[in-house]
Design a protein around this motif. Structure first.
Motif, short mmCIF file in Angstrom:
data_model
loop_
_atom_site.label_atom_id
_atom_site.label_comp_id
_atom_site.label_asym_id
_atom_site.label_seq_id
_atom_site.Cartn_x
_atom_site.Cartn_y
_atom_site.Cartn_z
N SER A 98 0.84 -1.21 0.00
CA SER A 98 0.00 0.00 0.00
C SER A 98 0.86 1.25 0.00
CB SER A 98 -0.93 0.00 1.22
OG SER A 98 -1.86 -1.05 1.15
N LEU A 99 1.93 1.24 0.80
CA LEU A 99 2.79 2.42 0.88
C LEU A 99 3.58 2.64 -0.40
CD1 LEU A 99 4.06 2.39 4.58
CD2 LEU A 99 2.44 3.97 3.51
N GLN A 100 3.90 1.59 -1.13
CA GLN A 100 4.52 1.77 -2.44
C GLN A 100 3.60 2.59 -3.34
OE1 GLN A 100 5.19 -2.38 -3.44
NE2 GLN A 100 7.40 -2.10 -3.39
N THR A 101 2.35 2.18 -3.41
CA THR A 101 1.38 2.88 -4.25
C THR A 101 1.20 4.33 -3.79
OG1 THR A 101 0.18 0.83 -4.71
CG2 THR A 101 -1.04 2.88 -5.03
N LEU A 102 1.09 4.52 -2.49
CA LEU A 102 0.82 5.86 -1.96
C LEU A 102 2.02 6.79 -2.10
CD1 LEU A 102 -1.24 4.70 1.11
CD2 LEU A 102 -2.07 6.23 -0.69
N LEU A 103 3.22 6.28 -1.86
CA LEU A 103 4.40 7.13 -1.99
C LEU A 103 4.51 7.67 -3.42
CD1 LEU A 103 7.09 8.32 -0.90
CD2 LEU A 103 8.20 6.23 -1.74
N LYS A 147 -0.55 0.39 -9.75
CA LYS A 147 -1.98 0.64 -9.94
C LYS A 147 -2.42 1.95 -9.31
CE LYS A 147 -2.87 -4.32 -10.10
NZ LYS A 147 -3.51 -5.48 -9.44
N ILE A 148 -1.76 3.03 -9.72
CA ILE A 148 -2.06 4.34 -9.16
C ILE A 148 -3.24 4.94 -9.92
CG2 ILE A 148 -1.14 6.63 -8.59
CD1 ILE A 148 1.65 5.35 -8.55
N THR A 149 -4.43 4.59 -9.43
CA THR A 149 -5.67 5.11 -9.98
C THR A 149 -6.52 5.59 -8.81
OG1 THR A 149 -6.84 2.98 -9.80
CG2 THR A 149 -5.61 3.40 -11.85
N PRO A 150 -7.45 6.51 -9.04
CA PRO A 150 -8.30 7.00 -7.94
C PRO A 150 -8.99 5.86 -7.18
CG PRO A 150 -8.57 8.41 -9.85
CD PRO A 150 -7.72 7.26 -10.30
N LEU A 153 -6.39 3.83 -5.12
CA LEU A 153 -5.87 4.61 -4.00
C LEU A 153 -6.78 4.51 -2.79
CD1 LEU A 153 -4.56 7.80 -5.84
CD2 LEU A 153 -3.17 6.19 -4.52
N GLU A 154 -8.08 4.51 -3.01
CA GLU A 154 -9.02 4.37 -1.89
C GLU A 154 -8.91 2.97 -1.28
OE1 GLU A 154 -10.72 6.82 -0.47
OE2 GLU A 154 -9.59 8.02 -1.93
N LEU A 160 -4.32 -0.07 4.36
CA LEU A 160 -3.30 0.44 5.27
C LEU A 160 -3.91 0.77 6.63
CD1 LEU A 160 -0.38 1.66 5.74
CD2 LEU A 160 -1.35 3.82 4.94
N ASP A 161 -5.05 1.42 6.63
CA ASP A 161 -5.70 1.83 7.87
C ASP A 161 -6.13 0.64 8.70
OD1 ASP A 161 -6.74 4.07 9.48
OD2 ASP A 161 -8.69 3.18 9.06
N GLU A 162 -6.70 -0.37 8.06
CA GLU A 162 -7.18 -1.56 8.78
C GLU A 162 -6.04 -2.28 9.48
OE1 GLU A 162 -9.22 -3.92 5.94
OE2 GLU A 162 -11.02 -2.66 5.91
N CYS A 163 -4.94 -2.52 8.75
CA CYS A 163 -3.81 -3.25 9.32
C CYS A 163 -3.13 -2.42 10.41
CB CYS A 163 -2.81 -3.62 8.23
SG CYS A 163 -1.53 -4.76 8.76
N SER A 164 -3.03 -1.11 10.19
CA SER A 164 -2.37 -0.24 11.17
C SER A 164 -3.16 -0.18 12.48
CB SER A 164 -2.19 1.16 10.59
OG SER A 164 -1.35 1.12 9.46
N LYS A 165 -4.48 -0.17 12.39
CA LYS A 165 -5.31 -0.17 13.61
C LYS A 165 -5.07 -1.45 14.42
CE LYS A 165 -9.10 2.89 12.25
NZ LYS A 165 -10.52 2.99 11.81
N GLU A 166 -4.97 -2.57 13.73
CA GLU A 166 -4.69 -3.84 14.41
C GLU A 166 -3.32 -3.80 15.08
OE1 GLU A 166 -4.52 -8.65 13.41
OE2 GLU A 166 -5.11 -7.22 11.84
#
Length: 245
Positions: A98-103, A147-150, A153-154, A160-166
């Motif tokens: 996820s961070l690859q795509t977001l960066l 796969k950098i598409t709108p 990205l969502e 990322l958010d789900e795994c980070s919360k865990e």
């Protein structure tokens, strides 16, 4: 022949492999490469042209998880449990990828930032460089690969958010994932989220310190609410990251 580890300087999956090899005192030569120019180097070794790749006397090992398999007992003193391996794979996918795509989503509109981050050696914040050679082609390739598409990205932001919360719940209750000692999951979380936490002990830190990241990236990072994770990551780097290369 000494083993050779092929990396990109800012690659968080490369850092995961490097950290494991260093922790295990595994002898290797570091071969950092420029994205795009890596194709000629890796083509004779692997079919899919991504890093990290470890070339030993007897085999070629691709992927940070497979490289960890080679050295985990020396690095951590024991083999990982099934629970640890499953969580490591989850972090690889939901955080690392996820961070690859977001960066790249945040920086591809800034060729000069990409130019600095793709250098083989970091320069100072005040120095400037132009975009990488064939930048338009590289940017197009990265957008396709990650796969950098709108829509996507969502998807990756939610992942990322789900795994980070865990992970926040886990590290709020104990220092190490396995409850006893620094292990595969801890190293994976720290190395893959290092670009966000920015521990100074990270080998990639001088590259990220050499650029002024876009305001959109800085705002997004601040709004994540991951400070507990960032603090734990910085602790892990201070205690367990000793560069040999």
């Amino acid at each position: 022949m000494s083993s050779t580890l092929y990396t990109f300087p800012i690659s968080h999956f490369s850092e995961k492999a490097r950290w494991a090899l260093d922790l295990a005192n595994y002898p290797y030569q570091l071969n950092p490469m420029v994205p795009g120019q890596h194709i000629q180097t890796l083509k004779p070794l692997v079919n899919d042209l991504y890093v990290p790749v470890l070339e030993t006397e007897t085999e070629v090992i691709q992927g940070s998880g497979h490289i960890l398999d080679l050295v985990e007992e020396k690095a951590f003193g024991h083999k990982a449990s099934l629970e640890e391996k499953q969580m490591e794979e989850k972090v690889d996918t939901q955080i690392g990828k996820s961070l690859q795509t977001l960066l790249y989503h945040f920086i591809l509109d800034y060729p000069d930032i990409v130019g600095k981050l793709f250098l083989l050696k970091p320069i100072s914040l005040s120095d400037t460089v132009g975009p990488p050679e064939h930048f338009d082609l590289i940017a197009l390739s990265l957008k396709r690969r990650y796969k950098i598409t709108p829509k996507n990205l969502e998807v990756v932001k939610q992942s990322l958010d789900e795994c980070s919360k865990e992970l926040k719940e886990i590290y709020n209750s104990r220092k190490f994932f396995n409850g006893n000692s620094f292990g595969r999951v801890d190293l994976t979380v720290a190395s893959l989220m290092g670009m966000l936490a920015e521990p100074k002990e990270s080998p990639a830190y001088p590259w990220f310190a050499s650029v002024q990241m876009p305001e959109s990236f800085l705002t997004w990072r601040k709004e994540l609410g991951f400070e507990l994770l960032f603090d734990r990551i910085r602790e892990f780097y201070k205690e367990f990251r000793t560069q040999s290369k």
